[in-house]
Scaffold this motif. Structure first.
Motif, PDB file in Angstrom:
ATOM      1  N   ALA A  66       0.827  -1.204   0.000  1.00  0.00           N
ATOM      2  CA  ALA A  66       0.000   0.000   0.000  1.00  0.00           C
ATOM      3  C   ALA A  66       0.867   1.263   0.000  1.00  0.00           C
ATOM      4  O   ALA A  66       0.543   2.247  -0.659  1.00  0.00           O
ATOM      5  CB  ALA A  66      -0.935   0.004   1.202  1.00  0.00           C
ATOM      6  N   GLN A  67       1.966   1.211   0.725  1.00  0.00           N
ATOM      7  CA  GLN A  67       2.808   2.398   0.874  1.00  0.00           C
ATOM      8  C   GLN A  67       3.886   2.525  -0.188  1.00  0.00           C
ATOM      9  O   GLN A  67       4.227   3.631  -0.593  1.00  0.00           O
ATOM     10  CB  GLN A  67       3.493   2.378   2.238  1.00  0.00           C
ATOM     11  CG  GLN A  67       2.531   2.490   3.391  1.00  0.00           C
ATOM     12  CD  GLN A  67       3.268   2.534   4.685  1.00  0.00           C
ATOM     13  OE1 GLN A  67       3.588   3.612   5.170  1.00  0.00           O
ATOM     14  NE2 GLN A  67       3.576   1.366   5.220  1.00  0.00           N
ATOM     15  N   PHE A  68       4.431   1.406  -0.619  1.00  0.00           N
ATOM     16  CA  PHE A  68       5.620   1.458  -1.468  1.00  0.00           C
ATOM     17  C   PHE A  68       5.435   0.791  -2.823  1.00  0.00           C
ATOM     18  O   PHE A  68       6.367   0.730  -3.608  1.00  0.00           O
ATOM     19  CB  PHE A  68       6.817   0.853  -0.726  1.00  0.00           C
ATOM     20  CG  PHE A  68       7.058   1.505   0.596  1.00  0.00           C
ATOM     21  CD1 PHE A  68       7.537   2.804   0.672  1.00  0.00           C
ATOM     22  CD2 PHE A  68       6.764   0.849   1.778  1.00  0.00           C
ATOM     23  CE1 PHE A  68       7.738   3.426   1.888  1.00  0.00           C
ATOM     24  CE2 PHE A  68       6.964   1.460   3.004  1.00  0.00           C
ATOM     25  CZ  PHE A  68       7.451   2.752   3.061  1.00  0.00           C
ATOM     26  N   GLY A  69       4.256   0.269  -3.091  1.00  0.00           N
ATOM     27  CA  GLY A  69       3.920  -0.236  -4.413  1.00  0.00           C
ATOM     28  C   GLY A  69       4.681  -1.467  -4.841  1.00  0.00           C
ATOM     29  O   GLY A  69       5.051  -2.322  -4.032  1.00  0.00           O
ATOM     30  N   ASP A  70       4.931  -1.518  -6.132  1.00  0.00           N
ATOM     31  CA  ASP A  70       5.484  -2.720  -6.743  1.00  0.00           C
ATOM     32  C   ASP A  70       6.904  -3.039  -6.323  1.00  0.00           C
ATOM     33  O   ASP A  70       7.379  -4.143  -6.547  1.00  0.00           O
ATOM     34  CB  ASP A  70       5.407  -2.617  -8.267  1.00  0.00           C
ATOM     35  CG  ASP A  70       3.985  -2.762  -8.782  1.00  0.00           C
ATOM     36  OD1 ASP A  70       3.131  -3.266  -8.024  1.00  0.00           O
ATOM     37  OD2 ASP A  70       3.731  -2.362  -9.930  1.00  0.00           O
ATOM     38  N   GLY A  71       7.595  -2.096  -5.711  1.00  0.00           N
ATOM     39  CA  GLY A  71       8.950  -2.370  -5.241  1.00  0.00           C
ATOM     40  C   GLY A  71       9.005  -3.506  -4.225  1.00  0.00           C
ATOM     41  O   GLY A  71      10.038  -4.132  -4.048  1.00  0.00           O
ATOM     42  N   PHE A  72       7.875  -3.787  -3.598  1.00  0.00           N
ATOM     43  CA  PHE A  72       7.815  -4.861  -2.612  1.00  0.00           C
ATOM     44  C   PHE A  72       6.887  -5.994  -3.057  1.00  0.00           C
ATOM     45  O   PHE A  72       6.508  -6.836  -2.254  1.00  0.00           O
ATOM     46  CB  PHE A  72       7.386  -4.300  -1.247  1.00  0.00           C
ATOM     47  CG  PHE A  72       8.468  -3.494  -0.601  1.00  0.00           C
ATOM     48  CD1 PHE A  72       9.385  -4.087   0.239  1.00  0.00           C
ATOM     49  CD2 PHE A  72       8.584  -2.136  -0.863  1.00  0.00           C
ATOM     50  CE1 PHE A  72      10.402  -3.349   0.823  1.00  0.00           C
ATOM     51  CE2 PHE A  72       9.589  -1.391  -0.279  1.00  0.00           C
ATOM     52  CZ  PHE A  72      10.504  -1.992   0.558  1.00  0.00           C
TER      53      PHE A  72
END
Length: 147
Positions: A93-99
Motif C-alpha cells: 500500500a505504501q511502497f507499491g510494486d517495489g515490494f
C-alpha cells in the motif's frame, strides 16, 4: 522516517482491524530488525547448497524482517492476528510494486511449510530468485531507513 501518506487508508484499516498496532519508543526503532534481516540473509546463503528449503525460508524471513523494520520505524508492528499478510498489505500500500516480490516469497514459503507432493522441494533456480528478491527488499528497507 515520516509517517505514511501513500497507503494511509490501508494502514488505518489494518490498525483498526488489529492487524497492525501502533508502537513507540524503543519498539519504533527498525534498526535491530534490519540487523536481523541481514543475519538471516547471510544464513540463507550459507545453507543454500545443503538445505535449499531452509535457505528459502531464511531468505523469506530476511525480507519479512526488513519490511517489519520499515513498519517499526513508522511506529507500526504486525500483530499475531495480522501476521505476515498484514506486513505484505502495508508495504504494498505504501511502497507499491517495489515490494511485490515479498508476496510471492510469502506464498511460496507457506507452500514449503505446508507441502503437498507437487510443491515439496525448492528448485535451484527458485532459490536463486528468492535470494535475489530478499536481497533487494533488504536493500530497499536500508534505503528507506536512511531517509
Amino acid at each position: 522516517m515520516p509517517r505514511w501518506l501513500k497507503g494511509s487508508e490501508t494502514i488505518e484499516k489494518l490498525v483498526h482491524a488489529n492487524d497492525l498496532q501502533k508502537v513507540q519508543g524503543a519498539d519504533a526503532n527498525g534498526e535491530p530488525l534490519l540487523l536481523k534481516a541481514r543475519r538471516s540473509l547471510a544464513s540463507a546463503h550459507a545453507l543454500s547448497r545443503d538445505d535449499p528449503d531452509s535457505s528459502f525460508t531464511l531468505a523469506y524471513d530476511a525480507a519479512r524482517f526488513a519490511c517489519t523494520a520499515v513498519l517499526a520505524q513508522q511506529g507500526l508492528r504486525p500483530t499475531s492476528q495480522g501476521g505476515h499478510y498484514a506486513v505484505e498489505q502495508a508495504m504494498r500500500a505504501q511502497f507499491g510494486d517495489g515490494f511485490r516480490s515479498f508476496g510471492a516469497l510469502r506464498r511460496r514459503r507457506n507452500e514449503l511449510e505446508y507441502p503437498s507432493a507437487a510443491n515439496a522441494e525448492t528448485a535451484p533456480d527458485e532459490l536463486a530468485d528468492a535470494h535475489r528478491d530478499a536481497s533487494r527488499i533488504v536493500e530497499a528497507a536500508e534505503q528507506l531507513l536512511r531517509v
